[in-house]
Design a protein around this motif. Structure first.
Motif, PDB file in Angstrom:
ATOM      1  N   ALA A 133       0.811  -1.218   0.000  1.00  0.00           N
ATOM      2  CA  ALA A 133       0.000   0.000   0.000  1.00  0.00           C
ATOM      3  C   ALA A 133       0.846   1.271   0.000  1.00  0.00           C
ATOM      4  N   THR A 134       2.110   1.177   0.422  1.00  0.00           N
ATOM      5  CA  THR A 134       2.966   2.371   0.416  1.00  0.00           C
ATOM      6  C   THR A 134       3.411   2.729  -0.996  1.00  0.00           C
ATOM      7  N   LYS A 135       3.302   1.788  -1.934  1.00  0.00           N
ATOM      8  CA  LYS A 135       3.731   1.970  -3.326  1.00  0.00           C
ATOM      9  C   LYS A 135       5.248   2.094  -3.459  1.00  0.00           C
ATOM     10  N   VAL A 136       5.979   1.663  -2.445  1.00  0.00           N
ATOM     11  CA  VAL A 136       7.438   1.694  -2.495  1.00  0.00           C
ATOM     12  C   VAL A 136       7.914   0.389  -3.136  1.00  0.00           C
ATOM     13  N   PRO A 137       8.657   0.476  -4.255  1.00  0.00           N
ATOM     14  CA  PRO A 137       9.173  -0.754  -4.869  1.00  0.00           C
ATOM     15  C   PRO A 137      10.091  -1.469  -3.881  1.00  0.00           C
ATOM     16  N   SER A 138       9.847  -2.751  -3.694  1.00  0.00           N
ATOM     17  CA  SER A 138      10.628  -3.462  -2.679  1.00  0.00           C
ATOM     18  C   SER A 138      10.782  -4.942  -3.014  1.00  0.00           C
ATOM     19  N   GLU A 139      11.819  -5.502  -2.435  1.00  0.00           N
ATOM     20  CA  GLU A 139      12.041  -6.943  -2.452  1.00  0.00           C
ATOM     21  C   GLU A 139      12.124  -7.353  -0.994  1.00  0.00           C
ATOM     22  N   VAL A 140      11.325  -8.341  -0.613  1.00  0.00           N
ATOM     23  CA  VAL A 140      11.271  -8.728   0.796  1.00  0.00           C
ATOM     24  C   VAL A 140      11.581 -10.211   0.961  1.00  0.00           C
ATOM     25  N   ILE A 141      12.436 -10.481   1.916  1.00  0.00           N
ATOM     26  CA  ILE A 141      12.687 -11.849   2.362  1.00  0.00           C
ATOM     27  C   ILE A 141      12.157 -11.921   3.779  1.00  0.00           C
ATOM     28  N   THR A 142      11.367 -12.948   4.073  1.00  0.00           N
ATOM     29  CA  THR A 142      10.887 -13.115   5.438  1.00  0.00           C
ATOM     30  C   THR A 142      11.569 -14.323   6.069  1.00  0.00           C
ATOM     31  N   VAL A 143      11.939 -14.157   7.322  1.00  0.00           N
ATOM     32  CA  VAL A 143      12.512 -15.234   8.125  1.00  0.00           C
ATOM     33  C   VAL A 143      11.698 -15.315   9.410  1.00  0.00           C
ATOM     34  N   GLU A 144      11.774 -16.464  10.100  1.00  0.00           N
ATOM     35  CA  GLU A 144      10.869 -16.695  11.220  1.00  0.00           C
ATOM     36  C   GLU A 144      11.487 -16.521  12.597  1.00  0.00           C
ATOM     37  N   ASN A 145      12.801 -16.290  12.666  1.00  0.00           N
ATOM     38  CA  ASN A 145      13.418 -16.086  13.977  1.00  0.00           C
ATOM     39  C   ASN A 145      14.773 -15.399  13.801  1.00  0.00           C
ATOM     40  N   GLY A 146      15.351 -15.001  14.920  1.00  0.00           N
ATOM     41  CA  GLY A 146      16.617 -14.276  14.888  1.00  0.00           C
ATOM     42  C   GLY A 146      17.776 -15.079  14.332  1.00  0.00           C
ATOM     43  N   GLU A 147      17.752 -16.377  14.563  1.00  0.00           N
ATOM     44  CA  GLU A 147      18.834 -17.219  14.038  1.00  0.00           C
ATOM     45  C   GLU A 147      18.790 -17.276  12.513  1.00  0.00           C
ATOM     46  N   GLU A 148      17.587 -17.445  11.952  1.00  0.00           N
ATOM     47  CA  GLU A 148      17.433 -17.429  10.489  1.00  0.00           C
ATOM     48  C   GLU A 148      17.866 -16.078   9.925  1.00  0.00           C
ATOM     49  N   LEU A 149      17.534 -15.007  10.632  1.00  0.00           N
ATOM     50  CA  LEU A 149      17.906 -13.666  10.192  1.00  0.00           C
ATOM     51  C   LEU A 149      19.421 -13.540  10.093  1.00  0.00           C
ATOM     52  N   VAL A 150      20.119 -13.886  11.157  1.00  0.00           N
ATOM     53  CA  VAL A 150      21.581 -13.760  11.175  1.00  0.00           C
ATOM     54  C   VAL A 150      22.198 -14.664  10.108  1.00  0.00           C
ATOM     55  N   ASN A 151      21.697 -15.891   9.970  1.00  0.00           N
ATOM     56  CA  ASN A 151      22.220 -16.802   8.950  1.00  0.00           C
ATOM     57  C   ASN A 151      22.006 -16.253   7.542  1.00  0.00           C
ATOM     58  N   THR A 152      20.848 -15.656   7.293  1.00  0.00           N
ATOM     59  CA  THR A 152      20.553 -15.073   5.980  1.00  0.00           C
ATOM     60  C   THR A 152      21.489 -13.892   5.706  1.00  0.00           C
ATOM     61  N   LEU A 153      21.697 -13.054   6.727  1.00  0.00           N
ATOM     62  CA  LEU A 153      22.578 -11.898   6.565  1.00  0.00           C
ATOM     63  C   LEU A 153      24.026 -12.319   6.295  1.00  0.00           C
ATOM     64  N   LYS A 154      24.437 -13.425   6.892  1.00  0.00           N
ATOM     65  CA  LYS A 154      25.819 -13.890   6.727  1.00  0.00           C
ATOM     66  C   LYS A 154      26.009 -14.756   5.476  1.00  0.00           C
ATOM     67  N   ASP A 155      24.912 -15.111   4.815  1.00  0.00           N
ATOM     68  CA  ASP A 155      24.973 -15.969   3.634  1.00  0.00           C
ATOM     69  C   ASP A 155      25.572 -15.183   2.459  1.00  0.00           C
ATOM     70  N   PRO A 156      26.744 -15.605   1.959  1.00  0.00           N
ATOM     71  CA  PRO A 156      27.374 -14.875   0.857  1.00  0.00           C
ATOM     72  C   PRO A 156      26.555 -14.894  -0.432  1.00  0.00           C
ATOM     73  N   ALA A 157      25.618 -15.829  -0.555  1.00  0.00           N
ATOM     74  CA  ALA A 157      24.778 -15.904  -1.756  1.00  0.00           C
ATOM     75  C   ALA A 157      23.666 -14.852  -1.738  1.00  0.00           C
ATOM     76  N   GLU A 158      23.391 -14.310  -0.575  1.00  0.00           N
ATOM     77  CA  GLU A 158      22.336 -13.292  -0.445  1.00  0.00           C
ATOM     78  C   GLU A 158      22.948 -11.896  -0.472  1.00  0.00           C
ATOM     79  N   SER A 159      22.327 -10.986  -1.240  1.00  0.00           N
ATOM     80  CA  SER A 159      22.814  -9.609  -1.209  1.00  0.00           C
ATOM     81  C   SER A 159      22.351  -8.963   0.097  1.00  0.00           C
ATOM     82  N   LYS A 160      23.122  -8.024   0.585  1.00  0.00           N
ATOM     83  CA  LYS A 160      22.800  -7.362   1.849  1.00  0.00           C
ATOM     84  C   LYS A 160      21.541  -6.501   1.665  1.00  0.00           C
ATOM     85  N   PRO A 161      20.661  -6.524   2.646  1.00  0.00           N
ATOM     86  CA  PRO A 161      19.452  -5.705   2.547  1.00  0.00           C
ATOM     87  C   PRO A 161      19.747  -4.234   2.819  1.00  0.00           C
ATOM     88  N   ASP A 162      18.813  -3.391   2.400  1.00  0.00           N
ATOM     89  CA  ASP A 162      18.908  -1.965   2.719  1.00  0.00           C
ATOM     90  C   ASP A 162      18.452  -1.718   4.150  1.00  0.00           C
TER      91      ASP A 162
END
Length: 169
Positions: free
Chosen positions: A41-70
């Motif tokens: 609804a904000t009309k802001v172009p975005s790409e979103v990855i959802t994770v279900e807990n803090g451990e998944e978040l940290v693992n996703t952030l440290k994954d070299p295959a994933e680009s860093k989020p804004d």
């Protein structure tokens, strides 16, 4: 981990051709859905990855295959590794510490707000009770992101709630 792209919208913001890369760490499926609907609804172009807990978040952030989020949105109360623990881990990591972290919580307890500010969060959002409130809050987050205000958080604008956003408009 779920990924979605919101590219069918346009924006008059400075970075209109570039979508905002977001990771949402939220264990509640209803809250994930509400976030995505408000984001659309904000009309802001975005790409979103959802994770279900803090451990998944940290693992996703440290994954070299994933680009860093804004920007990352982190629910405070999650299983496995809570939001505060994930925040502390992110901010202590040389590669990740510059990523703006926005905390999400139903709580507006001063201790939670103070603790996350000291741990390096960029913003603390009390989850809104209305859909319109969520849209207004997300718009404010993006304005702060685009103006680089999330880089060096300021205490007097650190806490955002539906009431504080509604008063500003």
């Amino acid at each position: 981990m779920t990924s979605s792209k919101n590219s069918d919208v346009t924006s008059s913001e400075p970075e209109e051709n570039e979508s905002v890369k977001i990771i949402l760490a939220e264990d509640d499926k209803d809250d994930q859905e509400l976030f995505m609907e408000a984001l659309n609804a904000t009309k802001v172009p975005s790409e979103v990855i959802t994770v279900e807990n803090g451990e998944e978040l940290v693992n996703t952030l440290k994954d070299p295959a994933e680009s860093k989020p804004d920007i990352v949105f982190i629910d405070i109360n999650m299983p496995v590794k809570g939001g505060k623990e994930a925040l502390a881990e992110i901010k202590s990591d040389h590669e990740l510490k510059e990523i703006p972290a926005v905390m999400l919580s139903t709580s507006n307890h001063p201790n939670d707000i103070e603790e996350t500010f000291k741990k390096g969060a960029s913003l603390y959002i009390q989850k809104p009770s209305s859909f319109t409130g969520f849209i207004l809050i997300l718009k404010k987050v993006f304005i702060l992101h685009w103006t680089k205000a999330l880089i060096n958080p300021v205490k007097n604008i650190f806490f955002v709630s539906e009431k504080t956003v509604s008063r500003e408009d």
